[in-house]
Design an enzyme around this catalytic site. Structure first.
Site, short mmCIF file in Angstrom:
data_model
loop_
_atom_site.label_atom_id
_atom_site.label_comp_id
_atom_site.label_asym_id
_atom_site.label_seq_id
_atom_site.Cartn_x
_atom_site.Cartn_y
_atom_site.Cartn_z
CG HIS A 55 -2.16 -0.91 0.91
ND1 HIS A 55 -3.30 -0.67 1.53
CD2 HIS A 55 -2.35 -1.84 0.20
CE1 HIS A 55 -4.32 -1.38 1.36
NE2 HIS A 55 -3.81 -2.26 0.34
CE1 TYR A 76 -5.36 4.26 8.60
CE2 TYR A 76 -5.81 4.18 10.90
CZ TYR A 76 -4.99 3.82 9.91
OH TYR A 76 -4.16 2.85 9.98
N PRO A 108 -4.26 0.97 18.75
CG PRO A 108 -6.26 -0.20 18.15
CD PRO A 108 -5.54 0.47 19.12
CE LYS A 125 4.62 3.45 13.17
NZ LYS A 125 3.95 2.92 12.15
CE1 TYR A 179 -1.37 4.07 9.17
CE2 TYR A 179 -0.22 3.09 7.67
CZ TYR A 179 -1.13 3.00 8.29
OH TYR A 179 -2.20 2.05 8.56
#
Ligand code: RFL
Ligand code: PHB
Length: 401
Positions: A72, A201, A293, A297, A385
């Site tokens: 991704h 998100y 979450p 990580k 990220y």
């Protein structure tokens, strides 16, 4: 029983450590309290950072991941019906992440360990770690109804948040840094192709929602719910309705529904136990630290810890120097606290805090707007990220695995 490294727990941390030590020619025994099927089915993480992907490949455990995992190159942030994509490679100089479930990482590592590695005992519950201050630490454990002792040169506690290893650090030396959140995640698995090709998100007045996936045919979705929610209190259609509301956009995007095959609630917590080392006992992964979450990580931090430990032990064997083992805690904690900060930021950016004042809510929206208008804000998110490089946290530029 006697071994060089006693590993308590066969989650991602313990299994990867066993693999790294095996490849380096160092003996280890893994003790796992649950059975194999349970460990292989436990639904958890879905995102592997670039550094984790590199480590799994280098450990000879990346074959199926490379065939079946989904690379991704970004995520989408949604709020107020609008979408904003964070482009990872463009913002980080080429980094990306991999969607490959923790269940699959564990299956691959278990198969390799049973085929090529040292002992991995399922149904072997560690009762206590003893003698960490001396030269011969021991793990007392119960297996097949009998109590036994595993004598070791080193013990690595990879036994998760509820494990026993951490208890061997004297209370007078332990410090715990912790935050709990007034919300949890209701997660579902559904037999339906993901409604978007990247993770979404979403911040919404009714609470956070996340669209993720396990494969081109299986979706993984989460809803923010109050802490302590019983998953049975939510019917399947009610969950889809709520996901639809929170993920809604103004441009006609549609959420695909399908049969729900699993449902569970995960509490949200930030937690760091210091020190991560006591004598010959080393803590790794969730045994030492928990992140909420939202930043994806937890598994990646566990990987960073065991890579650091394995390198340090190889360094001792090859050079006689214990310097890297001595700096284990410091090396790991640098990265751990960066991940704690990132996970906290992502959590407070996207969740609806029932106690937030109107002022704080406006600030949250202003923080979200920054990602659409500032390249440096977006780059900061993308860097966090895709992951803080393992070597960056190590003193003196430690070599790669
Ligand atoms: P684990 O996986 O908890 O494994 C610990 C193992 O130790 C065993 N054990 C014992 N064995 C012997 N004797 C005892 N006394 C024992 N006590 C316990 C347990 O049975 C278990 O097998 O810890 P580890 O290896 O440190 O791995 C950590 C990760 O599992 C965890 O951080 C992640 O799952 C967190 N996480 C995520 N991390 C990511 O990097 N990316 C994600 O996308 C992500 N999503 C998530 C997550 C965690 C979630 N939940 C359920 C907490 C999403 C969710 C919903
Ligand atoms: C998941 O797919 O389970 C997942 C993905 C991203 C997160 C958390 C969980 O931040």
């Amino acid at each position: 029983m006697r071994t060089t490294v006693g590993i308590v727990g066969a989650g991602p941390a313990g299994l990867l450590l066993a693999r790294l030590l095996h490849r380096a020619g160092i003996d280890a025994v893994v003790l796992e309290s649950r059975d194999r099927a349970y460990v292989e089915q436990r639904q958890r993480a879905g995102i592997l950072e670039q550094g984790t992907v590199d480590v799994l490949r280098a450990a000879g455990a990346g074959g199926r991941m490379d065939r079946e995992g989904l690379r991704h190159d970004g995520i989408e942030l949604r709020h107020a019906g609008r979408r904003h994509r964070i482009d990872f490679p463009a913002l980080t100089g080429g980094r990306s992440v991999m969607v490959y479930a923790q269940t699959e990482v564990c299956k691959d590592l278990i198969a390799l360990q049973l085929k090529e590695g040292g002992p991995l005992l399922f149904g072997a519950e560690a009762l206590a770690v003893e003698g960490a201050e001396g030269d011969r630490p021991r793990v007392r454990f119960r297996h097949e109804g009998r109590e036994d002792v595993l004598e070791c040169d080193y013990v690595v506690g990879c036994d998760g948040f509820w494990g026993v290893a951490r208890k061997a650090v004297p209370a007078a030396l332990s410090r715990v840094f912790e935050r709990t959140y007034p919300f949890a995640w209701l997660g579902i698995l559904a037999d339906v192709p993901p409604s978007h090709d990247e993770l979404v998100y979403a911040r919404h007045d009714r609470g956070f929602a996340l669209l993720s996936m396990r494969s081109p045919t299986v979706s993984r979705l989460y809803l923010q719910v109050p802490a302590g929610t019983d998953p049975a209190a939510w019917g399947d259609e009610e969950i889809w309705d709520e996901l639809e509301r929170r993920l809604e956009t103004t441009d006609g995007w549609r959420l695909r529904r399908g049969p729900v095959t699993a449902k569970s609630v995960t509490p949200m917590r930030s937690h760091v136990h210091e020190p991560m080392r006591h004598g010959r006992l080393f803590l790794a992964g969730d045994a030492a630290h928990i992140v909420p979450p939202t930043g994806a990580k937890g598994l990646n931090l566990a990987v960073g810890d065991v890579v650091t430990f394995a390198r340090a032990l190889v360094h001792l064997r090859d050079t006689g120097s214990a310097a890297l083992l001595d700096s284990y805690g410091e090396t790991c904690l640098g990265r751990v606290w960066q991940a704690e900060r990132f996970s906290y930021d992502m959590t407070t950016l996207l969740h609806r805090d029932p106690a937030a004042s109107p002022f704080e809510e406006r600030l949250q929206l202003a923080r979200l707007e920054r990602f659409a208008t500032s390249r440096s804000a977006a780059a900061d998110l993308a860097e966090g990220y895709t992951g803080f490089p393992f070597e960056a946290a190590a003193p003196g530029g430690t070599p790669r695995p």
